[in-house]
Design an enzyme around this catalytic site. Sequence first.
Site, PDB file in Angstrom:
ATOM      1  N   CYS A 138      36.815  37.097 -27.699  1.00  0.00           N
ATOM      2  CA  CYS A 138      38.053  36.510 -27.210  1.00  0.00           C
ATOM      3  C   CYS A 138      38.889  37.487 -26.394  1.00  0.00           C
ATOM      4  O   CYS A 138      38.651  38.683 -26.367  1.00  0.00           O
ATOM      5  CB  CYS A 138      38.856  35.916 -28.371  1.00  0.00           C
ATOM      6  SG  CYS A 138      38.021  34.475 -29.093  1.00  0.00           S
ATOM      7  N   CYS A 172      37.457  29.496 -27.312  1.00  0.00           N
ATOM      8  CA  CYS A 172      37.913  28.147 -26.944  1.00  0.00           C
ATOM      9  C   CYS A 172      37.131  27.607 -25.756  1.00  0.00           C
ATOM     10  O   CYS A 172      36.840  28.323 -24.802  1.00  0.00           O
ATOM     11  CB  CYS A 172      39.415  28.160 -26.668  1.00  0.00           C
ATOM     12  SG  CYS A 172      40.395  28.483 -28.158  1.00  0.00           S
ATOM     13  N   GLU A 178      52.173  35.312 -23.198  1.00  0.00           N
ATOM     14  CA  GLU A 178      51.630  34.134 -22.536  1.00  0.00           C
ATOM     15  C   GLU A 178      52.639  32.994 -22.593  1.00  0.00           C
ATOM     16  O   GLU A 178      53.415  32.880 -23.531  1.00  0.00           O
ATOM     17  CB  GLU A 178      50.330  33.688 -23.216  1.00  0.00           C
ATOM     18  CG  GLU A 178      49.174  34.631 -22.954  1.00  0.00           C
ATOM     19  CD  GLU A 178      47.865  34.096 -23.512  1.00  0.00           C
ATOM     20  OE1 GLU A 178      47.891  33.097 -24.243  1.00  0.00           O
ATOM     21  OE2 GLU A 178      46.820  34.700 -23.215  1.00  0.00           O
ATOM     22  N   SER A 230      48.198  31.797 -20.617  1.00  0.00           N
ATOM     23  CA  SER A 230      46.901  31.567 -21.230  1.00  0.00           C
ATOM     24  C   SER A 230      45.956  31.021 -20.168  1.00  0.00           C
ATOM     25  O   SER A 230      46.388  30.349 -19.222  1.00  0.00           O
ATOM     26  CB  SER A 230      47.040  30.558 -22.371  1.00  0.00           C
ATOM     27  OG  SER A 230      45.786  30.040 -22.734  1.00  0.00           O
TER      28      SER A 230
END
Length: 562
Positions: A121, A195, A447, A473
Amino acid sequence: MLSHTIKKGPLRAPHRALLRATGAIQSEADWEKPFIAIANSFVQIIPGHAHLDVVGRKVREAVRAAGGVPFEFNTIGVDDGIAMGHGGMKYSLASREIIADSVETMLRAHCFDGVVCVPNCDKIVPGMMMAVARVNIPALFVSGGPMLAGRHPVTGAALDLTSVFEAVGALSAQKISATELTEIEKHACPTCGSCSGMFTANSMNCLCEALGLALPGNGSIPATDPARDELFAAAGAAILHLVEHQVLPSHILTREAFENALALDMAMGGSSNTILHTLAIAREAGVALTMADFNTISDRVPHLCKMAPSGPHHMEDIHRAGGVSAILKTLASRPGLLHLNSLTVSGRTLGQTIAPAEVKDPAVIRPLDLAHCQQGGLAVLFGNLAPQGCVVKAAGVAPAMMQFTGKAVIFESQEDAHQGILLGRVQAGDVVVIRYEGPQGGPGMQEMLAPTSAIAGRGLAECVALITDGRFSGATRGGAIGHVSPEAAAGGPIALIEPGDLIQIDIPARSIRLLVSDEALAVRRERWQRPLSKAGPVNGYLRRYAALVTSADQGAVLEVRD
């Protein structure tokens, strides 16, 4: 080999005794084998990393099978989605530097011969890449892979983390019920893995392939796909080959390799954070890279993939359509878009590595002549509001927002902006300004997914822009412009904006302007004073970070100042 420093000769008997105590030395023959570090980022609180303990074991086994002696260690990791919306987000970007420093420390302190990095990530991927560029021992990256997209239980529509954030905005506008929000929440993130859209984590794992630091499939094979085990096995063999032939990151991370990575970034519409991270990695590698270079690449590389949050497809679709190699092979069909002779960890050139690839679904990876746009998915804007540049994910901007002029609605923090948007303080035609959220001013460059998702959720994504010295993001979409440099805390022009000022955005022209005269701005600058932080004094690591961090246009790296 470097590890001979700690295992050869009678004076090294204490070293050998300690190494025997680890249990890693299984026979006397192991002393003649390369010692390979497995830099793992397993933490249980990040879904992209929750399975990396198992991945680490598989990579250790692969290294052992290939003839090396593996030693695993772990790094920290911050989950951006969980850290978001409170003070924890200030630590997200800042954690990249801790990861880089800790990996450097482990590799140099223990004289490893090579390293396999197991990230997944956001900040972990670039942090590890910065470290291997510094240490310059044979290195290879193999990520944990992306999660699958979720499915709406009623409509069957694809869901991801952005769906949840935007559903919060939709609830505030009374477009959905609390029950509907809960159903979206429950189904949006169905598996482990990074994600599922073309967010920062997946963008960086894909860029690893184009840079030459990862094997084909690293960026796109889903975390739960058995094919990932084949990748782990191949990584074990590849790192031993790199050590044997002393192929170093400095041989791979060339100017040409970075241009290949930028070309992929533009073609797939990667996260705006890739600009921040690529600048930082290039700096560690000794490669001169500037904000303007991104526009140079974007001007010649078409945008081929409409990935979430900018389109309907997810990483599983990219994998099904042929993966990163298929995108690169499509680019390679036009001379001048890629440097095909660049070296990769496969032991072959980039051109040789991608040669077997083919596009299996042209709706996901379009041919060059049917590109979504003949310019790339990212753009850097310059003007009197951002003399050193600012960043927009052009791939996620609606046509109506590509050229936009609106009145400034100003918020002095991300939290205030989120609340203000949800409470209806922002209307169609406005430009939301969020400032004092840069690397120094935040500190930590938060973010802004919550504010941008609130704008989208309230149905304003095609009629409201947002600018900030913070960042976004990879899940952000819409007219969101970040990394404004210089930042407000450094006295940049964004600090001088007043409510109602007109701001002119022209993405095709790469321009952003505050429509206020130079004379008026000079008067404002004379009376400007940096405001006190609403959060009070900053202590601990963030205090040191704020004192040392550079501007976003330099990658927001730490630098000792005279």
